[in-house]
Design an enzyme around this catalytic site. Structure first.
Site, PDB file in Angstrom:
ATOM      1  N   GLU A   1      99.640  35.721 -74.690  1.00 27.35           N
ATOM      2  CA  GLU A   1      99.806  34.915 -76.001  1.00 27.35           C
ATOM      3  C   GLU A   1     100.610  35.491 -76.982  1.00 27.35           C
ATOM      4  OE1 GLU A   1      98.719  32.195 -76.620  1.00 27.35           O
ATOM      5  OE2 GLU A   1      97.175  31.971 -74.936  1.00 27.35           O
TER       6      GLU A   1
ATOM      7  N   ASP B   1      98.785  24.982 -81.708  1.00 25.81           N
ATOM      8  CA  ASP B   1     100.005  25.556 -81.549  1.00 25.81           C
ATOM      9  C   ASP B   1     101.012  24.220 -81.675  1.00 25.81           C
ATOM     10  OD1 ASP B   1      99.654  24.319 -79.164  1.00 25.81           O
ATOM     11  OD2 ASP B   1     100.662  26.106 -78.074  1.00 25.81           O
TER      12      ASP B   1
ATOM     13  N   TYR C   1      96.081  31.685 -84.866  1.00 28.10           N
ATOM     14  CA  TYR C   1      96.204  31.092 -83.505  1.00 28.10           C
ATOM     15  C   TYR C   1      96.082  32.029 -82.290  1.00 28.10           C
ATOM     16  CZ  TYR C   1      98.690  30.063 -79.146  1.00 28.10           C
ATOM     17  OH  TYR C   1      99.147  30.013 -78.045  1.00 28.10           O
TER      18      TYR C   1
END
Ligand code: SF4
Length: 353
Positions: free
Chosen positions: A38, A136, A118
């Protein structure tokens, strides 16, 4: 106008099952692997991340290994990926995890360095099954179109509406798959331009598709314009050594302020009317002898477009604060892409010379 969540989830998850890409971070749901992916994927394309991810995981297979590594080796493994602050955050997060274990709640994840809403939602939903919707860029695009959202989805009311739609649509029994499916749909089908609506499982739910207005969503503000910078760099050599040092203070060009620890050469940002060669001579000082213009290229960091003119000098005397370092040794240090390119040019010139 929210689509029927049950039907939406069923269509999306069935599509994902058949169409998801085989990506290395999807092999299992280990939170460390998910966190690394990520952070690497923020502002960076999948194809750029792939080789870095595999190498990084081979070198630092778990949080303990990463926590025990030196900052220099972590930065070196990240070199070339850009947005270097992420590497330092990941290192700090690994140290926290090695001490206290991986947090399994949204609050605990948010406490890790570099982890915002996020990333917490991504790791929380994929690794721990927490019902947290990921929002996102891909999700923003898909949902803005599905809902024909007429507000800026990144701020104020638009953001609140989009976040709450994402949360209401999320499948609470498969939050990780649902989040990844929506992101995957944005990446593979609902592209910025020319979305492939004929192949989209959500077409029946999509208001923008119905109105043939797909490309007018999301309603984002006009992007920040790029900034141009011109730099002069002096590569001052003595035999097989060159003057360099790790960055200590924030630079101004690009995200160099976040590039602490990365090695660089003496450099100056040129003001209007200044000539790169004259400034390089000024930088190198009176003891240095100019040999050639070694390289000239353009490169980009975030919203900066940087023109680099680099000159090769020889000198017997080091500049104050800079240190002589062998080219081979410098090769093993953390170097951002422009400096790596200059080092390559230097080595190539040395082998011809
Ligand atoms: S129908 Fe088209 S615009 Fe709507 S979500 Fe699917 S790909 Fe995107």
């Amino acid at each position: 106008l929210l689509p029927d969540p049950k039907n939406f989830r069923r269509l999306l998850l069935a599509w994902y099952k058949k169409n998801q890409r085989d990506l290395p971070w999807r092999k299992n749901t280990d939170p460390y692997r998910v966190l690394v992916s990520e952070l690497m994927l923020q502002q960076t394309q999948v194809k750029t991340v792939l080789p870095y991810y595999s190498k990084f995981l081979t070198r630092f297979p778990n949080a303990r290994a990463l926590a025990a590594a030196s900052q220099e080796s972590v930065l070196a493994s990240w070199a070339g990926l850009g947005y270097y602050r992420r590497a330092r955050f990941l290192h700090a997060a690994a140290k926290a995890v090695a001490k206290q274990g991986f947090p399994q709640s949204a609050e605990g994840l948010l406490d890790l360095p570099g982890v915002g809403a996020y990333t917490a939602a991504a790791v929380g939903s994929i690794s721990f099954g927490l019902p947290l919707a990921v929002v996102d860029g891909n999700v923003i695009r898909v949902l803005s179109r599905v809902l024909a959202l007429d507000k800026d989805p990144t701020t104020g009311q638009g953001k609140r509406e989009l976040d709450s739609a994402a949360q209401a649509l999320l499948d609470p029994s498969h939050p990780g798959d649902f989040n990844q499916a929506l992101m995957e749909l944005g990446a593979l089908i609902c592209a910025q331009t020319k979305p492939r609506c004929e192949a989209c499982p959500l077409a029946a739910h999509c208001l923008a598709f119905r109105g043939k207005t797909q490309e007018s969503y999301p309603r984002l503000p006009t992007p920040v314009s790029t900034l141009k910078i011109h730099k002069s760099i002096a590569l001052i050599t003595k035999g097989a050594n060159v003057l360099a040092m790790p960055r200590t203070l924030s630079g101004r060009a690009g995200d160099e302020g976040r590039m602490l620890g990365y090695w660089h050469f003496p450099e100056l940002e040129l003001k209007k009317g200044e000539r790169p060669e004259a400034m390089a001579i000024h930088l190198a000082g009176e003891n240095a002898k100019l040999k050639i213009r070694l390289a000239s290229f353009l490169h980009s960091i975030t919203r900066y477009r940087i023109k680099v003119d680099a000159y090769l000098f020889t000198s017997e005397k080091a500049l104050k604060g800079w240190r002589w370092i062998g080219l081979r040794e410098l090769h093993s240090k953390p170097l951002a892409s422009a400096e790596r390119r200059l080092l390559k040019a230097l080595v190539a010139f040395g082998s011809k010379d």
